[in-house]
Scaffold this motif. Structure first.
Motif, PDB file in Angstrom:
ATOM      1  N   VAL A 117       7.586  -6.599 -13.859  1.00  0.00           N
ATOM      2  CA  VAL A 117       7.954  -6.142 -12.513  1.00  0.00           C
ATOM      3  C   VAL A 117       6.772  -6.364 -11.576  1.00  0.00           C
ATOM      4  CG1 VAL A 117       8.593  -4.153 -11.112  1.00  0.00           C
ATOM      5  CG2 VAL A 117       9.592  -4.457 -13.388  1.00  0.00           C
ATOM      6  N   ASP A 118       7.054  -6.927 -10.406  1.00  0.00           N
ATOM      7  CA  ASP A 118       6.032  -7.150  -9.389  1.00  0.00           C
ATOM      8  C   ASP A 118       6.059  -5.968  -8.413  1.00  0.00           C
ATOM      9  OD1 ASP A 118       4.163  -8.047  -7.633  1.00  0.00           O
ATOM     10  OD2 ASP A 118       5.321  -9.768  -6.904  1.00  0.00           O
ATOM     11  N   LEU A 119       5.078  -5.088  -8.525  1.00  0.00           N
ATOM     12  CA  LEU A 119       5.048  -3.893  -7.683  1.00  0.00           C
ATOM     13  C   LEU A 119       4.764  -4.248  -6.226  1.00  0.00           C
ATOM     14  CD1 LEU A 119       5.265  -0.834  -7.590  1.00  0.00           C
ATOM     15  CD2 LEU A 119       2.817  -0.698  -8.110  1.00  0.00           C
ATOM     16  N   SER A 120       4.041  -5.322  -5.966  1.00  0.00           N
ATOM     17  CA  SER A 120       3.747  -5.721  -4.589  1.00  0.00           C
ATOM     18  C   SER A 120       5.028  -6.039  -3.825  1.00  0.00           C
ATOM     19  CB  SER A 120       2.814  -6.935  -4.576  1.00  0.00           C
ATOM     20  OG  SER A 120       1.598  -6.650  -5.230  1.00  0.00           O
ATOM     21  N   THR A 121       5.972  -6.696  -4.480  1.00  0.00           N
ATOM     22  CA  THR A 121       7.255  -6.998  -3.831  1.00  0.00           C
ATOM     23  C   THR A 121       8.019  -5.723  -3.509  1.00  0.00           C
ATOM     24  OG1 THR A 121       7.368  -9.096  -5.035  1.00  0.00           O
ATOM     25  CG2 THR A 121       9.409  -8.263  -4.089  1.00  0.00           C
ATOM     26  N   THR A 122       7.954  -4.760  -4.422  1.00  0.00           N
ATOM     27  CA  THR A 122       8.667  -3.497  -4.197  1.00  0.00           C
ATOM     28  C   THR A 122       8.073  -2.731  -3.028  1.00  0.00           C
ATOM     29  OG1 THR A 122       9.198  -3.378  -6.558  1.00  0.00           O
ATOM     30  CG2 THR A 122       9.408  -1.354  -5.279  1.00  0.00           C
ATOM     31  N   THR A 123       6.747  -2.617  -2.969  1.00  0.00           N
ATOM     32  CA  THR A 123       6.122  -1.870  -1.874  1.00  0.00           C
ATOM     33  C   THR A 123       6.357  -2.555  -0.537  1.00  0.00           C
ATOM     34  OG1 THR A 123       4.038  -3.034  -2.349  1.00  0.00           O
ATOM     35  CG2 THR A 123       4.369  -0.880  -3.375  1.00  0.00           C
ATOM     36  N   HIS A 124       6.370  -3.883  -0.513  1.00  0.00           N
ATOM     37  CA  HIS A 124       6.649  -4.596   0.729  1.00  0.00           C
ATOM     38  C   HIS A 124       8.080  -4.333   1.202  1.00  0.00           C
ATOM     39  CE1 HIS A 124       6.508  -7.698   3.788  1.00  0.00           C
ATOM     40  NE2 HIS A 124       7.571  -8.274   3.254  1.00  0.00           N
ATOM     41  N   ARG A 125       9.020  -4.349   0.281  1.00  0.00           N
ATOM     42  CA  ARG A 125      10.413  -4.109   0.657  1.00  0.00           C
ATOM     43  C   ARG A 125      10.593  -2.671   1.153  1.00  0.00           C
ATOM     44  NH1 ARG A 125      12.390  -5.309  -3.741  1.00  0.00           N
ATOM     45  NH2 ARG A 125      12.737  -3.251  -4.621  1.00  0.00           N
ATOM     46  N   LEU A 126       9.900  -1.724   0.559  1.00  0.00           N
ATOM     47  CA  LEU A 126      10.020  -0.329   0.993  1.00  0.00           C
ATOM     48  C   LEU A 126       9.482  -0.146   2.409  1.00  0.00           C
ATOM     49  CD1 LEU A 126       9.020   1.572  -2.267  1.00  0.00           C
ATOM     50  CD2 LEU A 126      11.299   1.267  -1.312  1.00  0.00           C
ATOM     51  N   ARG A 127       8.437  -0.869   2.751  1.00  0.00           N
ATOM     52  CA  ARG A 127       7.926  -0.757   4.114  1.00  0.00           C
ATOM     53  C   ARG A 127       8.923  -1.341   5.117  1.00  0.00           C
ATOM     54  NH1 ARG A 127       6.510   2.658   5.527  1.00  0.00           N
ATOM     55  NH2 ARG A 127       5.622   1.822   7.438  1.00  0.00           N
TER      56      ARG A 127
ATOM     57  N   ARG B 132      -3.399  -1.214  -7.236  1.00  0.00           N
ATOM     58  CA  ARG B 132      -3.765  -1.990  -6.048  1.00  0.00           C
ATOM     59  C   ARG B 132      -2.604  -2.216  -5.079  1.00  0.00           C
ATOM     60  NH1 ARG B 132      -6.710  -6.963  -8.892  1.00  0.00           N
ATOM     61  NH2 ARG B 132      -4.922  -6.592 -10.286  1.00  0.00           N
ATOM     62  N   PRO B 133      -1.382  -2.523  -5.540  1.00  0.00           N
ATOM     63  CA  PRO B 133      -0.293  -2.696  -4.556  1.00  0.00           C
ATOM     64  C   PRO B 133      -0.003  -1.443  -3.751  1.00  0.00           C
ATOM     65  CG  PRO B 133       0.298  -3.692  -6.661  1.00  0.00           C
ATOM     66  CD  PRO B 133      -0.946  -2.902  -6.896  1.00  0.00           C
ATOM     67  N   VAL B 134      -0.111  -0.278  -4.381  1.00  0.00           N
ATOM     68  CA  VAL B 134       0.157   0.978  -3.669  1.00  0.00           C
ATOM     69  C   VAL B 134      -0.973   1.298  -2.710  1.00  0.00           C
ATOM     70  CG1 VAL B 134       0.494   3.462  -3.956  1.00  0.00           C
ATOM     71  CG2 VAL B 134       1.610   1.863  -5.521  1.00  0.00           C
ATOM     72  N   LEU B 135      -2.200   1.124  -3.142  1.00  0.00           N
ATOM     73  CA  LEU B 135      -3.337   1.400  -2.266  1.00  0.00           C
ATOM     74  C   LEU B 135      -3.374   0.437  -1.084  1.00  0.00           C
ATOM     75  CD1 LEU B 135      -6.125   2.128  -4.928  1.00  0.00           C
ATOM     76  CD2 LEU B 135      -4.661   3.751  -3.707  1.00  0.00           C
ATOM     77  N   ALA B 136      -2.921  -0.792  -1.303  1.00  0.00           N
ATOM     78  CA  ALA B 136      -2.904  -1.751  -0.205  1.00  0.00           C
ATOM     79  C   ALA B 136      -1.865  -1.394   0.850  1.00  0.00           C
ATOM     80  CB  ALA B 136      -2.634  -3.161  -0.747  1.00  0.00           C
ATOM     81  N   ALA B 137      -0.829  -0.672   0.447  1.00  0.00           N
ATOM     82  CA  ALA B 137       0.235  -0.314   1.392  1.00  0.00           C
ATOM     83  C   ALA B 137       0.049   1.073   1.989  1.00  0.00           C
ATOM     84  CB  ALA B 137       1.593  -0.385   0.683  1.00  0.00           C
ATOM     85  N   ARG B 138      -1.090   1.718   1.740  1.00  0.00           N
ATOM     86  CA  ARG B 138      -1.258   3.105   2.187  1.00  0.00           C
ATOM     87  C   ARG B 138      -1.311   3.234   3.704  1.00  0.00           C
ATOM     88  NH1 ARG B 138      -6.236   1.293   0.444  1.00  0.00           N
ATOM     89  NH2 ARG B 138      -8.018   1.617   1.843  1.00  0.00           N
ATOM     90  N   SER B 139      -1.685   2.166   4.408  1.00  0.00           N
ATOM     91  CA  SER B 139      -1.785   2.264   5.860  1.00  0.00           C
ATOM     92  C   SER B 139      -0.419   2.453   6.518  1.00  0.00           C
ATOM     93  CB  SER B 139      -2.449   1.005   6.428  1.00  0.00           C
ATOM     94  OG  SER B 139      -1.698  -0.160   6.088  1.00  0.00           O
ATOM     95  N   GLY B 140       0.662   2.167   5.808  1.00  0.00           N
ATOM     96  CA  GLY B 140       1.989   2.315   6.378  1.00  0.00           C
ATOM     97  C   GLY B 140       2.579   3.700   6.228  1.00  0.00           C
ATOM     98  N   TYR B 141       1.819   4.635   5.664  1.00  0.00           N
ATOM     99  CA  TYR B 141       2.338   5.976   5.416  1.00  0.00           C
ATOM    100  C   TYR B 141       1.387   7.015   5.995  1.00  0.00           C
ATOM    101  CZ  TYR B 141       5.334   3.540   2.093  1.00  0.00           C
ATOM    102  OH  TYR B 141       6.228   2.677   1.517  1.00  0.00           O
ATOM    103  N   ALA B 142       1.978   8.112   6.423  1.00  0.00           N
ATOM    104  CA  ALA B 142       1.164   9.201   6.944  1.00  0.00           C
ATOM    105  C   ALA B 142       0.370   9.884   5.846  1.00  0.00           C
ATOM    106  CB  ALA B 142       2.062  10.224   7.650  1.00  0.00           C
ATOM    107  N   GLN B 143       0.904   9.893   4.634  1.00  0.00           N
ATOM    108  CA  GLN B 143       0.226  10.523   3.510  1.00  0.00           C
ATOM    109  C   GLN B 143       0.637   9.822   2.234  1.00  0.00           C
ATOM    110  OE1 GLN B 143       0.955  14.712   3.235  1.00  0.00           O
ATOM    111  NE2 GLN B 143      -0.526  15.066   1.606  1.00  0.00           N
TER     112      GLN B 143
END
Length: 367
Positions: free
Chosen positions: A289-299, A318-329
């Motif tokens: 499973v590619d987690l980066s694709t999942t986090t991108h789709r969720l954004r 790393r994929p989750v930490l890279a997407a942290r800027s899109g969330y308030a928390q």
């Protein structure tokens, strides 16, 4: 052997005894292969149950024959633990009168259990032959994961006009999209310019941007649990606990799996976590499973403003930490024997080896 011996030595009495024995075996074989005039009705109470909670199957047997017979039944149970057989004591069935039997179903492991069909055994009067036959259909039993009570869940930084979150300041109703008019829509929301251009009534659809939304992302990647396979069950228990806590708090929640699966209905009210628990009950680790694709789709979906990521000890964060800027928390929960590096300042990390330890750490960390 008697037949061969009697024919060899010319002892007709031995041959007669052998012939009687062969006839008895043939009659017994014919008896056990005759069609059974039985019908089976099964009922599972309840059809959805939590792990280790009691659950019982009730079987009603009816026969079209007028005579009384004794039958032995065994119910087939297939699930995460493999195939089992639930044996019921012999039941006497009378013509025209239903006979009922019950037994406890195993709920020691979460997952989907398929119960049935019933196998009815029959034996001839002399005990020479025995056969069984499958009767009736199958029933489903969904064993949901165990969950633990939590003190609360993070509501993010978005205030709420309806008072769902504490210290609400203000909010707004924002235009979201245009859609076709449906019977019952407010005519004041009709966008006349667009309706005139395309020849179809179009209405404005608005959303409340002030309502906090929680996104629960559960890691079902097999690579995250290679060193500690037991951490999968602890991860599911933790996710179920957060899901139920959000439902009890009345906070809207979206449940997603790293593999892309999602709950068919989001949690938006007290007790509304049933669909999410049903999804968690059937989670199995998936490889590749590619987690980066999942986090991108969720954004892109804008599924929530607060992200809670629950994973195992060997997860790549790393994929989750890279997407942290899109969330308030962002809250990361890691289950299993792990020593993680210090997270960024804007990420809350909770480490625990068991779900019970997680509850203690969660209640102590959450503000």
């Amino acid at each position: 052997m008697l037949l061969v011996l009697g024919l060899t030595v010319g002892y007709r009495e031995l041959a007669a005894v052998a012939g009687a024995g062969l006839v008895a075996v043939l009659l017994a074989a014919c008896w056990v292969t005759l069609p059974l005039r039985l019908t089976v009705d099964r009922r599972i109470e309840p059809q959805q149950v939590g792990r280790d909670d009691p659950c019982r199957a009730v079987v009603d047997l009816r026969t079209a024959s007028r005579r009384t017979r004794t039958v032995v039944i065994a119910d087939r149970i297939s699930g995460p633990a493999g195939v089992r057989a639930a044996t019921v004591p012999p039941i006497r069935v009378r013509g025209g009168t239903p006979a009922r039997a019950g037994y406890d179903l195993p709920t020691d492991r979460r997952g989907l259990l398929m119960v049935g069909p019933v196998r009815v055994s029959r034996r001839d009067l002399f005990g020479l032959c025995e056969g069984d036959r499958a009767i009736g259909g199958t029933a489903r039993l969904l064993v949901r994961p165990k969950w633990h009570p939590l003190r609360g869940v993070p509501a993010g930084l978005s205030p709420s006009l309806d008072g769902v979150a504490d210290a609400a300041l203000h909010g707004s109703i924002t235009f979201h999209a245009l859609r076709e008019y449906q019977i019952g829509d407010d005519l004041r929301q009709v966008h006349w310019r667009t309706s005139a251009r395309i020849g179809t009534l179009m209405v404005r659809e608005h959303i409340d941007t002030a309502l906090p939304r929680l996104l629960l992302l559960v890691d079902d990647r097999a690579e995250s649990y290679t060193g500690d396979p037991d951490a999968v069950e602890e991860t599911i228990e933790v996710a179920a606990s957060i899901l139920v806590a959000a439902g009890q708090a009345g906070l809207p929640m979206a449940l997603r799996l790293a593999s892309g699966a999602r709950s068919p209905a989001d949690t938006d009210a007290v007790g509304g976590a049933g669909a999410g628990l049903d999804l968690l009950a059937q989670v199995q680790p998936v490889a590749g499973v590619d987690l980066s694709t999942t986090t991108h789709r969720l954004r892109l979906e804008n599924a929530g403003d607060t992200l809670v990521f629950v994973t195992g000890p060997d997860a790549d964060l790393r994929p989750v930490l890279a997407a942290r800027s899109g969330y308030a928390q962002v809250v990361v929960v890691i289950l299993g024997a792990v020593t993680a590096a210090a997270p960024p300042a804007e990420v809350t990390m909770i480490l625990a080896t068991t779900a019970a330890e997680f509850v203690h750490n969660w209640n102590g960390t959450l503000r």
